[in-house]
Design an enzyme around this catalytic site. Sequence first.
Site, PDB file in Angstrom:
ATOM      1  N   THR A 126      14.677  35.085 -36.693  1.00 39.00           N
ATOM      2  CA  THR A 126      14.461  36.023 -35.590  1.00 39.00           C
ATOM      3  C   THR A 126      15.534  35.803 -34.531  1.00 39.00           C
ATOM      4  O   THR A 126      15.715  34.691 -34.050  1.00 39.00           O
ATOM      5  CB  THR A 126      13.063  35.849 -34.967  1.00 39.00           C
ATOM      6  OG1 THR A 126      12.068  36.097 -35.966  1.00 39.00           O
ATOM      7  CG2 THR A 126      12.851  36.811 -33.818  1.00 39.00           C
ATOM      8  N   LEU A 145       7.882  29.312 -34.396  1.00 38.54           N
ATOM      9  CA  LEU A 145       9.323  29.116 -34.482  1.00 38.54           C
ATOM     10  C   LEU A 145       9.827  29.803 -35.743  1.00 38.54           C
ATOM     11  O   LEU A 145       9.322  29.543 -36.832  1.00 38.54           O
ATOM     12  CB  LEU A 145       9.679  27.631 -34.534  1.00 38.54           C
ATOM     13  CG  LEU A 145       9.748  26.925 -33.183  1.00 38.54           C
ATOM     14  CD1 LEU A 145       8.352  26.479 -32.758  1.00 38.54           C
ATOM     15  CD2 LEU A 145      10.687  25.742 -33.237  1.00 38.54           C
ATOM     16  N   ASP A 146      10.824  30.683 -35.581  1.00 36.63           N
ATOM     17  CA  ASP A 146      11.325  31.449 -36.724  1.00 36.63           C
ATOM     18  C   ASP A 146      12.847  31.521 -36.683  1.00 36.63           C
ATOM     19  O   ASP A 146      13.430  32.167 -35.813  1.00 36.63           O
ATOM     20  CB  ASP A 146      10.725  32.854 -36.714  1.00 36.63           C
ATOM     21  CG  ASP A 146      11.054  33.645 -37.972  1.00 36.63           C
ATOM     22  OD1 ASP A 146      11.812  33.131 -38.816  1.00 36.63           O
ATOM     23  OD2 ASP A 146      10.561  34.774 -38.111  1.00 36.63           O
ATOM     24  N   SER A 147      13.485  30.871 -37.649  1.00 38.39           N
ATOM     25  CA  SER A 147      14.949  30.835 -37.695  1.00 38.39           C
ATOM     26  C   SER A 147      15.553  32.183 -38.075  1.00 38.39           C
ATOM     27  O   SER A 147      16.763  32.375 -37.950  1.00 38.39           O
ATOM     28  CB  SER A 147      15.410  29.777 -38.705  1.00 38.39           C
ATOM     29  OG  SER A 147      14.922  30.082 -40.004  1.00 38.39           O
TER      30      SER A 147
END
Length: 451
Positions: A340, A336-338
């Site tokens: 991207t 999970l990458d905020s």
Amino acid sequence: MNLTIKEEDFTNTFMKNEESFNTFRVTKVKRWNAKRLFKILFVTVFIVLAGGFSYYIFENFVFQKNRKINHIIKTSKYSTVGFNIENSYDRLMKTIKEHKLKNYIKESVKLFNKGLTKKSYLGSEFDNVELKDLANVLSFGEAKLGDNGQKFNFLFHTASSNVWVPSIKCTSESCESKNHYDSSKSKTYEKDDTPVKLTSKAGTISGIFSKDLVTIGKLSVPYKFIEMTEIVGFEPFYSESDVDGVFGLGWKDLSIGSIDPYIVELKTQNKIEQAVYSIYLPPENKNKGYLTIGGIEERFFDGPLNYEKLNHDLMWQVDLDVHFGNVSSKKANVILDSATSVITVPTEFFNQFVESASVFKVPFLSLYVTTCGNTKLPTLEYRSPNKVYTLEPKQYLEPLENIFSALCMLNIVPIDLEKNTFVLGDPFMRKYFTVYDYDNHTVGFALAKNL
């Protein structure tokens, strides 16, 4: 017959005519003033009615959702801050406009539809026109440093673990337009001066460690961060953005200097009861997001929260099976990458999907498009033993209305990280409210409310 005109006759006639003229002129002026007054009155009434109608529309429809969210923030027992989002679509439109690529893309699609452009000729790593940082998203919000509340716009980043801020000592040109941290103006500053240097493909950052009061929303704690004193590279991305620095929300093992995460430090100092934060991205407002620290605000989601165990303490990463039509990957590493703005998948996985889905890569651009009504597009599934998380085509397609009304950008892109690694970015977080739990080493998912 002789006609004699006396001077008094001329004078009398002139005076009479002048009287008539003046009477006519006064009457005309009065009529003109009346018409003017009527027009002014009409315009005034129209403006008042239009303003009242606009106020009603904005107050009851446009601002209604903002009021709901603001009410949640004000009445929540946890600290929630809003942040702004600049996504890939906005930057894509800007790049297309700057390089005048609109007609090029339209003509490329026409050639593809006629079978005149082959997929094998649609570009490679040697593409000479790149859409810069297509996969990146800027989620930036305000935080303060020092007892005097020095304000900064930070990129909130779940895949980073340090706090980086431009220093008043920064000598780089890219620092000039940024807010700078000045330790001399803060009474709570604690000197450290341990040197730091970070080198990547994009550039190099040099700096020093410092410690001061760090505040997000209603929460404050003394915390160690990095003052950036020199920045080489990262251009024009850094200087052109509204971001001053980075606020890492990752894990200790990912940090420089082995620094406890800010959220963990808040709990250690008894500022919050749980070392947990959550991110809510409104499904229909793609330029706003909300970060809640210290607990879970239940008014942001519907249904139960489903938790998945992390597969290690370096990233917010879990094991999930990924299915996309006939293509699948067992026990994939899903991050999970905020920061991207898209969904990323391994190139091999992507190519298998593209072969049967009528997806077109625009020649010499890192842009994948398809028709918005493409019925061959499957639902993207992420499966755990207890739950299936899905993204339908409408959730991973972005209409390119400014280019071609029937054309959509695919928000799934091929990027090779570590083996069998996928990244869940903005499209996934628009559908699912996400929870990041340091205490239990888990991430949680629930359907985000459309507030």
